[in-house]
Design an enzyme around this catalytic site. Structure first.
Site, PDB file in Angstrom:
ATOM      1  N   CYS A   2       1.413  -7.279  -1.113  1.00 25.83           N
ATOM      2  CA  CYS A   2       2.007  -7.514  -2.537  1.00 25.83           C
ATOM      3  C   CYS A   2       2.163  -6.272  -3.437  1.00 25.83           C
ATOM      4  O   CYS A   2       1.413  -5.331  -3.297  1.00 25.83           O
ATOM      5  CB  CYS A   2       1.644  -8.665  -3.068  1.00 25.83           C
ATOM      6  SG  CYS A   2       1.537 -10.118  -2.430  1.00 25.83           S
ATOM      7  N   ARG A  27       5.947  -2.474   0.272  1.00 24.96           N
ATOM      8  CA  ARG A  27       4.545  -3.189   0.624  1.00 24.96           C
ATOM      9  C   ARG A  27       4.525  -4.619   1.018  1.00 24.96           C
ATOM     10  O   ARG A  27       3.679  -5.226   1.415  1.00 24.96           O
ATOM     11  CB  ARG A  27       3.714  -3.288  -0.896  1.00 24.96           C
ATOM     12  CG  ARG A  27       3.573  -1.912  -1.558  1.00 24.96           C
ATOM     13  CD  ARG A  27       3.050  -1.902  -2.915  1.00 24.96           C
ATOM     14  NE  ARG A  27       1.702  -2.483  -2.714  1.00 24.96           N
ATOM     15  CZ  ARG A  27       0.604  -1.565  -2.367  1.00 24.96           C
ATOM     16  NH1 ARG A  27       0.965  -0.379  -2.269  1.00 24.96           N
ATOM     17  NH2 ARG A  27      -0.660  -2.026  -2.382  1.00 24.96           N
ATOM     18  N   TRP A  74       4.242 -10.678  -0.120  1.00 27.67           N
ATOM     19  CA  TRP A  74       3.919 -10.416   1.146  1.00 27.67           C
ATOM     20  C   TRP A  74       3.015 -11.598   1.406  1.00 27.67           C
ATOM     21  O   TRP A  74       1.886 -11.470   1.119  1.00 27.67           O
ATOM     22  CB  TRP A  74       3.662  -9.254   1.929  1.00 27.67           C
ATOM     23  CG  TRP A  74       3.385  -8.857   3.341  1.00 27.67           C
ATOM     24  CD1 TRP A  74       4.381  -8.487   4.064  1.00 27.67           C
ATOM     25  CD2 TRP A  74       2.422  -9.148   3.977  1.00 27.67           C
ATOM     26  NE1 TRP A  74       4.014  -8.594   5.342  1.00 27.67           N
ATOM     27  CE2 TRP A  74       2.785  -8.958   5.189  1.00 27.67           C
ATOM     28  CE3 TRP A  74       1.128  -9.817   4.085  1.00 27.67           C
ATOM     29  CZ2 TRP A  74       2.140  -8.883   6.539  1.00 27.67           C
ATOM     30  CZ3 TRP A  74       0.441  -9.656   5.111  1.00 27.67           C
ATOM     31  CH2 TRP A  74       0.747  -9.514   6.439  1.00 27.67           C
ATOM     32  N   ASN A 100      -2.256  -9.009  -6.165  1.00 31.02           N
ATOM     33  CA  ASN A 100      -2.380  -8.546  -4.768  1.00 31.02           C
ATOM     34  C   ASN A 100      -3.667  -8.834  -4.187  1.00 31.02           C
ATOM     35  O   ASN A 100      -4.706  -8.302  -4.909  1.00 31.02           O
ATOM     36  CB  ASN A 100      -1.785  -7.158  -4.972  1.00 31.02           C
ATOM     37  CG  ASN A 100      -1.817  -6.511  -3.570  1.00 31.02           C
ATOM     38  OD1 ASN A 100      -1.844  -6.971  -2.605  1.00 31.02           O
ATOM     39  ND2 ASN A 100      -1.905  -5.032  -3.832  1.00 31.02           N
ATOM     40  N   GLY A 101      -3.716  -9.565  -2.978  1.00 31.13           N
ATOM     41  CA  GLY A 101      -5.149  -9.482  -2.496  1.00 31.13           C
ATOM     42  C   GLY A 101      -5.207 -11.008  -2.024  1.00 31.13           C
ATOM     43  O   GLY A 101      -4.409 -11.797  -1.809  1.00 31.13           O
ATOM     44  N   GLU A 462       2.140   5.408  20.730  1.00 27.24           N
ATOM     45  CA  GLU A 462       2.829   5.720  19.406  1.00 27.24           C
ATOM     46  C   GLU A 462       4.340   5.380  19.611  1.00 27.24           C
ATOM     47  O   GLU A 462       4.930   4.569  18.776  1.00 27.24           O
ATOM     48  CB  GLU A 462       2.542   6.872  18.815  1.00 27.24           C
ATOM     49  CG  GLU A 462       3.391   7.254  17.403  1.00 27.24           C
ATOM     50  CD  GLU A 462       2.848   6.147  16.458  1.00 27.24           C
ATOM     51  OE1 GLU A 462       1.973   5.322  16.579  1.00 27.24           O
ATOM     52  OE2 GLU A 462       3.588   6.483  15.427  1.00 27.24           O
ATOM     53  N   LYS A 466       6.404   2.179  17.416  1.00 22.66           N
ATOM     54  CA  LYS A 466       7.621   2.536  16.993  1.00 22.66           C
ATOM     55  C   LYS A 466       8.723   1.418  17.144  1.00 22.66           C
ATOM     56  O   LYS A 466       9.354   1.065  16.485  1.00 22.66           O
ATOM     57  CB  LYS A 466       8.097   3.887  16.848  1.00 22.66           C
ATOM     58  CG  LYS A 466       7.445   4.970  16.040  1.00 22.66           C
ATOM     59  CD  LYS A 466       7.352   5.045  14.619  1.00 22.66           C
ATOM     60  CE  LYS A 466       6.005   4.329  14.391  1.00 22.66           C
ATOM     61  NZ  LYS A 466       5.097   4.395  13.593  1.00 22.66           N
ATOM     62  N   GLU A 469       7.873  -1.977  16.087  1.00 21.42           N
ATOM     63  CA  GLU A 469       8.060  -2.020  14.669  1.00 21.42           C
ATOM     64  C   GLU A 469       9.445  -2.178  14.173  1.00 21.42           C
ATOM     65  O   GLU A 469       9.780  -3.052  13.293  1.00 21.42           O
ATOM     66  CB  GLU A 469       7.360  -0.921  13.994  1.00 21.42           C
ATOM     67  CG  GLU A 469       5.686  -0.929  13.889  1.00 21.42           C
ATOM     68  CD  GLU A 469       5.339   0.454  13.477  1.00 21.42           C
ATOM     69  OE1 GLU A 469       4.295   0.174  12.550  1.00 21.42           O
ATOM     70  OE2 GLU A 469       5.592   1.377  13.700  1.00 21.42           O
ATOM     71  N   HIS A 485      -2.829  -0.593  38.862  1.00 17.91           N
ATOM     72  CA  HIS A 485      -4.089  -1.387  38.816  1.00 17.91           C
ATOM     73  C   HIS A 485      -3.316  -2.703  37.776  1.00 17.91           C
ATOM     74  O   HIS A 485      -4.011  -3.386  37.189  1.00 17.91           O
ATOM     75  CB  HIS A 485      -5.218  -0.991  37.996  1.00 17.91           C
ATOM     76  CG  HIS A 485      -5.998   0.080  39.109  1.00 17.91           C
ATOM     77  ND1 HIS A 485      -6.471  -0.095  40.051  1.00 17.91           N
ATOM     78  CD2 HIS A 485      -5.948   1.399  38.823  1.00 17.91           C
ATOM     79  CE1 HIS A 485      -6.882   0.925  40.682  1.00 17.91           C
ATOM     80  NE2 HIS A 485      -6.570   2.115  39.744  1.00 17.91           N
ATOM     81  N   LYS A 577       3.583  -1.644   4.442  1.00 16.69           N
ATOM     82  CA  LYS A 577       3.065  -0.331   5.000  1.00 16.69           C
ATOM     83  C   LYS A 577       1.695  -0.190   4.276  1.00 16.69           C
ATOM     84  O   LYS A 577       0.922   0.341   5.302  1.00 16.69           O
ATOM     85  CB  LYS A 577       3.972   0.556   3.926  1.00 16.69           C
ATOM     86  CG  LYS A 577       3.547   2.262   4.486  1.00 16.69           C
ATOM     87  CD  LYS A 577       4.701   3.153   4.167  1.00 16.69           C
ATOM     88  CE  LYS A 577       4.460   4.394   4.602  1.00 16.69           C
ATOM     89  NZ  LYS A 577       4.486   4.523   5.980  1.00 16.69           N
TER      90      LYS A 577
END
Ligand code: G6P
Length: 582
Positions: A2, A27, A74, A100-101, A462, A466, A469, A485, A577
């Site tokens: 948030c 955020r 969020w 926020n939290g 990475e 990307k 995401e 394997h 983020k």
């Protein structure tokens, strides 16, 4: 997570808050809400959707209010709905709270608030009701806030407005909150970019701080009775870096900024890097920790250190606890975090017994203030949710730490200069059109495989992250040396396989031939072409910095794939983020 921005001052709060919240959207963005004062009452407007649409829907810009607070949500507790958007209020609608939290014990608190009318499924809603309860018993607001602070468990920062009260109140309890000192008023926000256009005078708040602010004054009191100083910092970030400039998206802008940032390492002051290297050289063991892209950088760092004969291991943030019994006083920890606020890392910081080096991008963040040595990533503000330039700068710093640790810093600098001379070749039209063509081919795929060996495998991790995401395509990285394997079973006619080739050695090509023999369509990113590649993007070789062009190409492929799928890569669904909750 948030985002919060609040203002109280002589000016109209609304334009500041409208502008500020846009710089906090990274955020979290599933809903938006605000509280303002209108004819002595608190008005709350909120809804599901992005900030701009909710602002328009309620014509919020038309308001005038000397105090107010905006919030992007969020979701953690309670679905994405209008009722669950912040602000949340008490029974009478006279106390509004943005938060926020996560309040870990919210359910117990809710049960204790018998007779209060709850309208949401959020944890946040217990705060206004707790305050209402305390105030009704005759407590002052500050006393009531102290009681709430002591009662709630978990990282939870929040801001409160109350009808008829000229003060606003902000409490920092774990999650980030900073104070901005404007010309005509005060800002409290989750992050500096939200008010940077209006002031660069910032106070980094400490846990337990209660900020009481109004049009004329601000005062900070610590609810944990800590006596930490609150210096005013002048932040040196150009507000221009908050705009997209000529680019369509921040992600593209930030990918392109990497050339300039890499060049700036030629004049970088490496004294802290040298100090880190000397600590690492004499360490019992080096643990590199991070989450997401920062973990991939950590894994890369651990590999290059091991190749220098240093005992080094990478751990994901959430796994630190599982390793904690192995930690010793003469271990060194390298904590990697763009935001400096990642909850997993903060939670485990106390477990890291030895010397703690932070590679961190955000000045004043919790981690930057609580490690023994901070190396600034120097990536500047990164606004797109997907890490690009912060990842790259971290990798460069790790490579330099390693080179100082193994005595090859001069040769590393030589490689960096060589890279900078050749990097332009990636941004020429022919390479960009090859990348766009690949993105066009990938855009309708259900699964994409990234493969590589050794360094190439870590770059693949990475690259695959990307891709997931920003394009929402399932992408997975495999180590070419272990593909037999199991993963080879996934390859069938036409499977798209991106090969990140750092060193064109025979073993790499054996693995690729095996994939090709099973119908795989191989897109090679490599310093040299090969018959095994169905498509090829040429990247310059640059010694120990050979990862740089490979990473840039992988970033660009993900970016263009997302755009071709009609996705805004700056704000991928469900992601935030800064992950400030566990
Ligand atoms: C989130 C972000 C990732 C980021 C990770 C670590 O998952 O979506 O892009 O890499 O957090 O963040 P940090 O700020 O600690 O580097």
């Amino acid at each position: 997570m948030c985002g919060i921005i609040a203002y109280s001052g002589k000016d109209n709060a609304v334009p500041y808050l409208v502008d500020g919240i846009k710089n906090l959207e990274y955020r979290g963005y599933d809903s938006f809400g605000c509280a303002l004062i209108d004819k002595g009452n608190i008005i709350v407007r909120k809804d599901v959707g992005d900030t701009a649409s909710v602002l328009n829907k309620y014509r919020i810009i038309k308001n005038f209010s000397n105090q107010g607070m905006f919030h992007t949500r969020w979701a953690t507790h309670g679905g994405i709905s209008k009722e669950n958007a912040h602000p949340l209020t008490d029974c009478k609608g006279e106390i509004a709270v943005v938060h926020n939290g996560i309040i870990e014990n919210w359910q117990d608190i809710k049960v204790s608030l018998d007779g209060h009318r709850f309208v949401s499924q959020t944890d946040t809603e217990v705060i206004p009701h707790l305050l209402e309860e305390r105030l009704s018993r005759g407590d002052s607001m500050e006393r009531a806030l102290r009681a709430v602070f002591n009662e709630i468990k978990g990282a939870s920062s929040f801001v409160v407005m109350r009808k008829g009260d000229s003060n606003m109140y902000a409490v920092k309890h774990g999650a980030p909150l900073v104070l901005g000192l404007g010309k005509n008023g005060f800002f409290v926000s989750s992050d500096i970019p939200s008010f940077l256009k209006y002031t660069n005078k910032v106070v980094f708040l400490h846990d337990g701080d209660l900020v009481v602010f109004n049009q004329n004054s601000v005062r900070i009191k610590n609810l944990l009775n800590k006596k930490d100083k609150h210096d005013v910092h002048t932040v040196d970030i150009s507000p221009g870096s908050l705009d997209k400039g000529k680019y369509r998206h921040f992600m593209l802008k930030e990918i392109n900024e990497q050339s300039k940032l890499l060049k700036s390492f030629e004049n970088y002051d490496f004294s802290k890097v040298r100090l880190a290297a000397s600590k690492i050289r004499s360490a019992h063991r080096v643990y590199l920790v991070g989450a997401g892209s920062s973990f991939h950088a950590a894994a890369y760092g651990a590999l290059i250190l091991r190749k220098s004969g240093i005992d080094a291991i990478a751990i994901q943030g959430q796994d630190i606890q599982n390793f904690s019994r192995l930690f010793e006083r003469n271990d060194v920890f390298v904590i990697i975090s763009q935001s400096g606020e990642t909850a997993d890392l903060i939670r485990s910081l106390q477990l890291m017994k030895g010397f703690r080096i932070g590679i961190i991008n955000t000045e004043g963040s919790y981690l930057s203030r609580n490690v023994d040595l901070v190396i600034n990533m120097m990536a500047g503000i990164e606004k797109a949710v997907a890490a690009t330039k912060s990842f790259m700068n971290t990798m460069v710093l790790l490579e330099m730490i390693n080179s100082y640790a193994n005595g090859s810093s001069e040769s590393a600098m030589h490689d960096l200069k060589l890279l900078n001379l050749n990097l332009y070749s990636l941004f020429v039209p022919s390479v960009l059109s090859a990348i766009k063509r690949i993105a066009e081919e990938l855009k309708d795929d259900g699964d994409i495989f990234y493969v590589g060996r050794d360094y190439g495998y870590l770059i693949s991790l990475e690259g695959a992250l990307k891709m997931k995401e920003v394009s929402y395509i399932h992408a997975e990285a495999f180590d070419l040396s272990t593909i037999k394997h199991g993963p080879l079973a996934l390859i069938s006619q036409g499977s798209k396989v991106i090969a990140a080739v750092t060193e064109p050695v025979e073993e790499t090509f054996y693995g690729l031939e095996e994939i090709k023999a099973r119908g795989g369509h191989i897109i090679g990113i490599s310093p040299s072409n090969s018959t095994v590649f169905d498509e090829f993007v040429h990247v310059p070789e640059a010694g120990v910095f050979s990862f740089v062009p490979l990473v840039i190409v992988a970033q660009l492929i993900s970016y263009y794939t997302a755009v071709k799928r009609g996705i805004n890569p700056d704000k991928p669904r469900n992601l935030a983020k800064s992950v400030t909750v566990n």
